[in-house]
Motif scaffolding. Sequence first.
Motif, PDB file in Angstrom:
ATOM      1  N   CYS A  35      83.938  27.089 -47.409  1.00  0.00           N
ATOM      2  CA  CYS A  35      84.983  28.045 -47.805  1.00  0.00           C
ATOM      3  C   CYS A  35      84.585  29.505 -47.657  1.00  0.00           C
ATOM      4  CB  CYS A  35      85.428  27.770 -49.246  1.00  0.00           C
ATOM      5  SG  CYS A  35      84.153  28.109 -50.495  1.00  0.00           S
ATOM      6  N   HIS A  36      83.410  29.799 -47.098  1.00  0.00           N
ATOM      7  CA  HIS A  36      82.996  31.196 -46.890  1.00  0.00           C
ATOM      8  C   HIS A  36      82.079  31.242 -45.681  1.00  0.00           C
ATOM      9  CE1 HIS A  36      81.565  35.254 -48.666  1.00  0.00           C
ATOM     10  NE2 HIS A  36      80.946  35.112 -47.498  1.00  0.00           N
ATOM     11  N   THR A  37      82.636  31.679 -44.527  1.00  0.00           N
ATOM     12  CA  THR A  37      81.814  31.867 -43.333  1.00  0.00           C
ATOM     13  C   THR A  37      82.244  33.120 -42.580  1.00  0.00           C
ATOM     14  OG1 THR A  37      83.015  30.825 -41.474  1.00  0.00           O
ATOM     15  CG2 THR A  37      81.934  29.344 -43.051  1.00  0.00           C
ATOM     16  N   HIS A  38      81.290  33.656 -41.824  1.00  0.00           N
ATOM     17  CA  HIS A  38      81.513  34.740 -40.859  1.00  0.00           C
ATOM     18  C   HIS A  38      81.123  34.194 -39.486  1.00  0.00           C
ATOM     19  CE1 HIS A  38      81.403  37.812 -44.243  1.00  0.00           C
ATOM     20  NE2 HIS A  38      80.710  36.818 -44.785  1.00  0.00           N
ATOM     21  N   ILE A  39      81.571  33.001 -39.176  1.00  0.00           N
ATOM     22  CA  ILE A  39      81.015  32.224 -38.073  1.00  0.00           C
ATOM     23  C   ILE A  39      81.405  32.761 -36.700  1.00  0.00           C
ATOM     24  CG2 ILE A  39      82.818  30.468 -37.689  1.00  0.00           C
ATOM     25  CD1 ILE A  39      80.472  28.383 -38.099  1.00  0.00           C
ATOM     26  N   VAL A  40      82.440  33.600 -36.630  1.00  0.00           N
ATOM     27  CA  VAL A  40      82.836  34.219 -35.358  1.00  0.00           C
ATOM     28  C   VAL A  40      82.137  35.580 -35.235  1.00  0.00           C
ATOM     29  CG1 VAL A  40      84.739  35.237 -34.053  1.00  0.00           C
ATOM     30  CG2 VAL A  40      85.037  33.017 -35.162  1.00  0.00           C
ATOM     31  N   TYR A  41      81.166  35.641 -34.364  1.00  0.00           N
ATOM     32  CA  TYR A  41      80.456  36.903 -34.124  1.00  0.00           C
ATOM     33  C   TYR A  41      79.730  36.798 -32.799  1.00  0.00           C
ATOM     34  CZ  TYR A  41      76.234  34.417 -35.714  1.00  0.00           C
ATOM     35  OH  TYR A  41      75.201  33.519 -35.853  1.00  0.00           O
ATOM     36  N   ALA A  42      79.269  37.937 -32.309  1.00  0.00           N
ATOM     37  CA  ALA A  42      78.471  37.979 -31.087  1.00  0.00           C
ATOM     38  C   ALA A  42      77.107  38.570 -31.396  1.00  0.00           C
ATOM     39  CB  ALA A  42      79.182  38.802 -30.008  1.00  0.00           C
ATOM     40  N   GLY A  43      76.151  38.252 -30.567  1.00  0.00           N
ATOM     41  CA  GLY A  43      74.843  38.884 -30.684  1.00  0.00           C
ATOM     42  C   GLY A  43      73.887  38.139 -31.587  1.00  0.00           C
ATOM     43  N   ASN A  44      72.779  38.817 -31.891  1.00  0.00           N
ATOM     44  CA  ASN A  44      71.671  38.206 -32.600  1.00  0.00           C
ATOM     45  C   ASN A  44      70.960  39.299 -33.399  1.00  0.00           C
ATOM     46  OD1 ASN A  44      68.639  37.563 -32.770  1.00  0.00           O
ATOM     47  ND2 ASN A  44      69.500  35.584 -32.179  1.00  0.00           N
ATOM     48  N   ARG A  45      70.505  38.967 -34.617  1.00  0.00           N
ATOM     49  CA  ARG A  45      69.810  39.968 -35.439  1.00  0.00           C
ATOM     50  C   ARG A  45      68.440  39.476 -35.887  1.00  0.00           C
ATOM     51  NH1 ARG A  45      74.769  41.409 -39.313  1.00  0.00           N
ATOM     52  NH2 ARG A  45      73.153  42.076 -40.752  1.00  0.00           N
ATOM     53  N   SER A  46      67.776  38.747 -35.007  1.00  0.00           N
ATOM     54  CA  SER A  46      66.454  38.255 -35.384  1.00  0.00           C
ATOM     55  C   SER A  46      65.450  39.392 -35.554  1.00  0.00           C
ATOM     56  CB  SER A  46      65.940  37.257 -34.331  1.00  0.00           C
ATOM     57  OG  SER A  46      65.784  37.878 -33.071  1.00  0.00           O
ATOM     58  N   ASP A  47      65.693  40.522 -34.859  1.00  0.00           N
ATOM     59  CA  ASP A  47      64.788  41.662 -35.006  1.00  0.00           C
ATOM     60  C   ASP A  47      64.846  42.224 -36.420  1.00  0.00           C
ATOM     61  OD1 ASP A  47      67.421  42.465 -34.519  1.00  0.00           O
ATOM     62  OD2 ASP A  47      66.816  44.343 -33.562  1.00  0.00           O
ATOM     63  N   GLU A  48      66.050  42.282 -36.992  1.00  0.00           N
ATOM     64  CA  GLU A  48      66.186  42.770 -38.363  1.00  0.00           C
ATOM     65  C   GLU A  48      65.549  41.800 -39.358  1.00  0.00           C
ATOM     66  OE1 GLU A  48      70.258  43.588 -39.182  1.00  0.00           O
ATOM     67  OE2 GLU A  48      70.510  44.856 -37.411  1.00  0.00           O
ATOM     68  N   TRP A  49      65.686  40.509 -39.072  1.00  0.00           N
ATOM     69  CA  TRP A  49      65.044  39.503 -39.913  1.00  0.00           C
ATOM     70  C   TRP A  49      63.529  39.715 -39.935  1.00  0.00           C
ATOM     71  CZ3 TRP A  49      62.177  35.094 -37.941  1.00  0.00           C
ATOM     72  CH2 TRP A  49      61.829  34.159 -38.930  1.00  0.00           C
ATOM     73  N   GLU A  50      62.967  39.981 -38.756  1.00  0.00           N
ATOM     74  CA  GLU A  50      61.528  40.226 -38.691  1.00  0.00           C
ATOM     75  C   GLU A  50      61.155  41.489 -39.462  1.00  0.00           C
ATOM     76  OE1 GLU A  50      57.932  40.285 -35.381  1.00  0.00           O
ATOM     77  OE2 GLU A  50      60.011  40.034 -34.734  1.00  0.00           O
ATOM     78  N   ASP A  51      62.013  42.539 -39.363  1.00  0.00           N
ATOM     79  CA  ASP A  51      61.752  43.756 -40.137  1.00  0.00           C
ATOM     80  C   ASP A  51      61.737  43.470 -41.636  1.00  0.00           C
ATOM     81  OD1 ASP A  51      61.509  45.375 -37.935  1.00  0.00           O
ATOM     82  OD2 ASP A  51      63.571  46.130 -38.014  1.00  0.00           O
ATOM     83  N   ARG A  52      62.696  42.655 -42.088  1.00  0.00           N
ATOM     84  CA  ARG A  52      62.736  42.336 -43.519  1.00  0.00           C
ATOM     85  C   ARG A  52      61.475  41.591 -43.942  1.00  0.00           C
ATOM     86  NH1 ARG A  52      68.120  40.945 -42.719  1.00  0.00           N
ATOM     87  NH2 ARG A  52      67.702  38.737 -43.063  1.00  0.00           N
ATOM     88  N   LEU A  53      60.990  40.692 -43.087  1.00  0.00           N
ATOM     89  CA  LEU A  53      59.757  39.977 -43.398  1.00  0.00           C
ATOM     90  C   LEU A  53      58.563  40.930 -43.448  1.00  0.00           C
ATOM     91  CD1 LEU A  53      60.159  36.725 -41.275  1.00  0.00           C
ATOM     92  CD2 LEU A  53      60.459  37.005 -43.740  1.00  0.00           C
ATOM     93  N   ASN A  54      58.688  42.051 -42.748  1.00  0.00           N
ATOM     94  CA  ASN A  54      57.629  43.066 -42.781  1.00  0.00           C
ATOM     95  C   ASN A  54      57.851  44.096 -43.881  1.00  0.00           C
ATOM     96  OD1 ASN A  54      55.961  42.127 -40.673  1.00  0.00           O
ATOM     97  ND2 ASN A  54      57.372  42.935 -39.140  1.00  0.00           N
ATOM     98  N   GLY A  55      58.818  43.838 -44.761  1.00  0.00           N
ATOM     99  CA  GLY A  55      58.957  44.660 -45.958  1.00  0.00           C
ATOM    100  C   GLY A  55      60.063  45.685 -45.949  1.00  0.00           C
ATOM    101  N   VAL A  56      60.887  45.746 -44.905  1.00  0.00           N
ATOM    102  CA  VAL A  56      61.975  46.727 -44.866  1.00  0.00           C
ATOM    103  C   VAL A  56      63.176  46.156 -45.628  1.00  0.00           C
ATOM    104  CG1 VAL A  56      63.482  48.106 -43.391  1.00  0.00           C
ATOM    105  CG2 VAL A  56      61.169  47.504 -42.614  1.00  0.00           C
ATOM    106  N   PRO A  57      63.673  46.852 -46.666  1.00  0.00           N
ATOM    107  CA  PRO A  57      64.798  46.332 -47.439  1.00  0.00           C
ATOM    108  C   PRO A  57      66.073  46.257 -46.603  1.00  0.00           C
ATOM    109  CG  PRO A  57      63.679  48.105 -48.623  1.00  0.00           C
ATOM    110  CD  PRO A  57      63.158  48.116 -47.214  1.00  0.00           C
ATOM    111  N   TYR A  58      66.939  45.311 -46.965  1.00  0.00           N
ATOM    112  CA  TYR A  58      68.219  45.142 -46.266  1.00  0.00           C
ATOM    113  C   TYR A  58      69.044  46.422 -46.320  1.00  0.00           C
ATOM    114  CZ  TYR A  58      72.938  43.398 -45.248  1.00  0.00           C
ATOM    115  OH  TYR A  58      74.193  43.212 -44.725  1.00  0.00           O
ATOM    116  N   GLU A  59      69.049  47.086 -47.478  1.00  0.00           N
ATOM    117  CA  GLU A  59      69.822  48.324 -47.620  1.00  0.00           C
ATOM    118  C   GLU A  59      69.340  49.387 -46.641  1.00  0.00           C
ATOM    119  OE1 GLU A  59      68.478  46.609 -50.045  1.00  0.00           O
ATOM    120  OE2 GLU A  59      69.777  46.498 -51.817  1.00  0.00           O
ATOM    121  N   ALA A  60      68.007  49.473 -46.433  1.00  0.00           N
ATOM    122  CA  ALA A  60      67.466  50.465 -45.507  1.00  0.00           C
ATOM    123  C   ALA A  60      67.872  50.146 -44.074  1.00  0.00           C
ATOM    124  CB  ALA A  60      65.948  50.521 -45.631  1.00  0.00           C
TER     125      ALA A  60
END
Length: 412
Positions: A75-100
């Motif tokens: 009942c809650h998806t954003h499943i229609v989108y293009a592209g990829n954000r794995s780079d941001e995921w890696e940044d978050r794992l390196n300590g960069v907050p989502y808000e930043a």
Amino acid sequence: MSSTASTRWDALWTDVHVATMNSAHGYGDIPHAALAIKDGRIAWLGPQSQLPSGADAQQHHDGNGAWVTPGLVDCHTHIVYAGNRSDEWEDRLNGVPYEAIARRGGGIVSTVRATREASFEDLLQQSLPRVRALMAEGVTTLEIKSGYGLDLKNEEKMLAVAREIGKRMPLTVRTTFLGAHALPPEYAGRPDDYIDLVCRQMLPALNEKGLVDAVDAFCEGIGFSPEQTERVFQAAQSHNLPVKLHAEQLSDLGGASLTARYQGLSADHLEHLSSQGIRSMAAAGTVAVLLPGAFYYLRDTRVPPVDELRAAGVPMAVATDCNPGTSPLTSILLAMNMACTLFRLTPAEALAGVTRHGAQALGLLDQLGTLELGKRADFVLWAVDRPGDLAYAMGFNPCTQVVKNGTVLAPQ
């Protein structure tokens, strides 16, 4: 639970155990059951020993002891989108907050760029594999939000793709207009002007084209204020469209209470939900949609107040929140497991969250979400020993058959 077989049924399933999910607690079990359908609806349901004398059907399916549940609802998806954000995921794992990340032009806005650049067909072809993954796990009803276009042309493109998915694939698709998802770059520093665009131009035009089933917004410090959100709700109300809200994910801005004041279908995320918000939701019948995928992916530590929601009798749905930045999750079964392990739902509550309460969060409980006479024949057969097994295993799919509107589907 049953009705008399006055005519020949279209199909009959025997040797099944049924979790009707029409009970306030537990699974609503019917062991050693049978289930019949006619004209895409459930025509008979009950203990197999009570089948009417001379019961007959054009097709007879031996369930081989499988468990049957209602078709699952994401009942809650954003499943229609293009592209990829794995780079941001890696940044978050390196300590960069989502808000930043969001404030530097990443986050939602980076997906907006990719989605704007994609053609209708590109967007459709990128989205279909994610949809098929959910369908393979028994999802028969899916909500799809817009919110990565952030202008009329591209919001329309997203919603049209969502409608096309519902035409091409054997599942029910409900579309949600999420124009107030983020501030597009061209409106930097002018959020009120953008809300004007959402309310006065985008929503009326999209609704006139029949592309909108509900209206959503992101009420948060990095999103839109309660006052701006209320303007969106007022616009939705003027078009007789139900509302829902991304509320209290990162802070408590009172979004849940605001949603309840507008008799909203659901308030979603809710990690920072207050006691007042819970009381308001309970009084309004607003569903709490829990999104453990985002909680896990963002490495959050503040758990939604599940005990208080349970005590107040607020229905709790569970969904994947499938999106490229904070929950690239296309497994409803894993979402159920996470809801149990991370949020402490019981397995029965998790299954109710993706059936009965998921349907309620979409305003569809009168049609689906439980197995009852007259409801749509949307159901799933599972090779499990008990319903709780669906939330137990990680990375294992015991789905053996999916039936949508009375039709047995081919494997996705």
